[in-house]
Design a protein around this motif. Structure first.
Motif, short mmCIF file in Angstrom:
data_model
loop_
_atom_site.label_atom_id
_atom_site.label_comp_id
_atom_site.label_asym_id
_atom_site.label_seq_id
_atom_site.Cartn_x
_atom_site.Cartn_y
_atom_site.Cartn_z
N GLN A 119 64.27 20.40 38.29
CA GLN A 119 63.39 19.91 39.34
C GLN A 119 62.89 21.07 40.22
OE1 GLN A 119 62.40 16.69 39.40
NE2 GLN A 119 63.65 16.48 37.55
N TYR A 162 62.11 21.02 43.40
CA TYR A 162 62.60 20.94 44.77
C TYR A 162 64.05 20.45 44.79
CZ TYR A 162 57.58 21.05 45.84
OH TYR A 162 56.26 21.40 45.93
N THR A 181 66.13 17.16 52.22
CA THR A 181 66.13 18.29 53.16
C THR A 181 67.51 18.93 53.25
OG1 THR A 181 64.36 17.29 54.47
CG2 THR A 181 65.73 18.94 55.57
N HIS A 216 69.43 20.62 49.43
CA HIS A 216 68.35 21.41 48.84
C HIS A 216 68.79 22.18 47.60
CE1 HIS A 216 70.29 24.80 50.81
NE2 HIS A 216 70.23 24.14 51.95
N LYS A 232 67.05 25.31 46.57
CA LYS A 232 65.66 25.26 46.12
C LYS A 232 64.74 25.00 47.32
CE LYS A 232 66.66 23.43 41.52
NZ LYS A 232 66.25 22.40 40.53
N PRO A 233 63.42 25.11 47.10
CA PRO A 233 62.49 24.72 48.18
C PRO A 233 62.75 23.28 48.61
CG PRO A 233 61.32 25.87 46.44
CD PRO A 233 62.71 25.63 45.92
N LEU A 234 62.57 23.00 49.89
CA LEU A 234 62.79 21.65 50.40
C LEU A 234 61.70 20.72 49.89
CD1 LEU A 234 63.69 22.31 54.15
CD2 LEU A 234 65.17 22.34 52.15
N PRO A 235 62.07 19.48 49.54
CA PRO A 235 61.02 18.52 49.15
C PRO A 235 60.07 18.30 50.31
CG PRO A 235 63.15 17.43 49.47
CD PRO A 235 63.41 18.90 49.53
N ASN A 282 60.15 15.42 53.50
CA ASN A 282 61.22 14.50 53.14
C ASN A 282 61.69 13.63 54.30
OD1 ASN A 282 64.65 14.56 52.95
ND2 ASN A 282 63.52 13.58 51.28
#
Length: 278
Positions: free
Chosen positions: A250, A252, A256, A259, A262-265, A268
């Motif tokens: 995935q 993201y 929040t 995470h 990874k980058p935050l959705p 969110n």
């Protein structure tokens, strides 16, 4: 059909404030829709914020070491909580939706509202280790934050001076509301009304009134379901290995807070996820 109830927990010192106007719009619009609206005006009630021994009627289970969370749990079980707490708990039980209306203080709620959360949402009544998050006690109820800021919206962007508003909201929306099981609706944020002209503030109130017309039908924010985690002390309440493996592809993180490096959705904690997304 029984009349449905909305509880507004309101924290502002002045009835003539913009927060007061926001509250009044909600009361008027929801009442016109047929809801019974209850307002807990915390300052007008002189609601005590401090969590102390007086919250328990009668003897303590452990008089040698006062542990507030444990003692209030037993007091709730025995019907020995102070009347101001039980009165608010009755309102929570009756409400289908709770709106917390407040000015943002130090990236959080005012002390009097934090005291309401500390004292009213007692263990046993609002949560337990077995009943939390999407399996929580209030999983059939909805809750949301509605608040004003002193800062502009750009100041709460990921590249703004205050940082991402989604991170600011995570402790309240996930750690308090969703922890108790609430389905959390997207927050209603009124950006810097004190520094806006009258017509902009009027437009803000009109936008709130329009949202209220369909508020109860809105899809809630997305949180990580308990089923993704090994809910045992032995397992450390960590993601199951299979769940972590599935997340590797995935772009993201899950939420929040989850995470996974990874980058935050995106958005969110401020926008409900489209129904076609997982």
């Amino acid at each position: 059909m029984a009349q449905k109830t909305v509880l507004i927990v309101y924290a502002h010192q002045s009835p003539g404030s913009f927060n007061g106007a926001v509250r009044d719009v909600a009361v008027q619009e929801l009442t016109e829709q047929g809801y019974r609206v209850i307002v807990s005006d915390l300052y007008a009630m002189d609601f005590r914020a401090s969590a102390i021994r007086d919250d328990i009627i009668g003897d303590l289970k452990n008089s040698e070491l006062f542990q507030y969370g444990e003692e209030t749990m037993y007091a709730w079980m025995d019907g020995r909580l102070s009347e101001d707490i039980t009165a608010e708990q009755r309102k929570v039980e009756e409400a289908e939706l709770i709106i917390f209306q407040f000015p943002l203080y130090w990236f959080s709620v005012p002390a009097i509202m934090k005291g309401w959360m500390d004292r009213v949402l007692t263990q046993g009544f609002a949560f337990s280790l077995e009943k939390m998050y999407n399996n929580g006690i209030f999983k059939d109820k909805k809750a949301m934050l509605s608040f004003t800021t002193g800062a502009t919206q750009t100041m709460f962007r990921p590249d703004g001076i205050n940082g991402d508003i989604n991170i600011t909201l995570w402790p309240l929306q996930n750690g308090t509301l969703h922890f108790c099981g609430f389905q959390v609706l997207a927050p209603q944020i009124f950006w810097s009304p004190a520094h806006c002209p009258h017509m902009v503030r009027t437009a803000m109130l009109d936008g709130w009134r329009a949202r209220l017309k369909g508020l109860l039908a809105e899809k809630p924010l997305t949180f990580a379901p308990c089923e993704l985690f090994d809910l045992s002390f032995q397992g450390g309440f960590l993601l199951w290995p299979k769940a972590r493996e599935e997340q590797e592809s995935q772009p993201y993180g899950i939420t929040t807070g989850h995470h996974l490096g990874k980058p935050l959705p995106p958005d969110n904690q401020t926008k409900a996820q489209p129904t076609d997304e997982k």
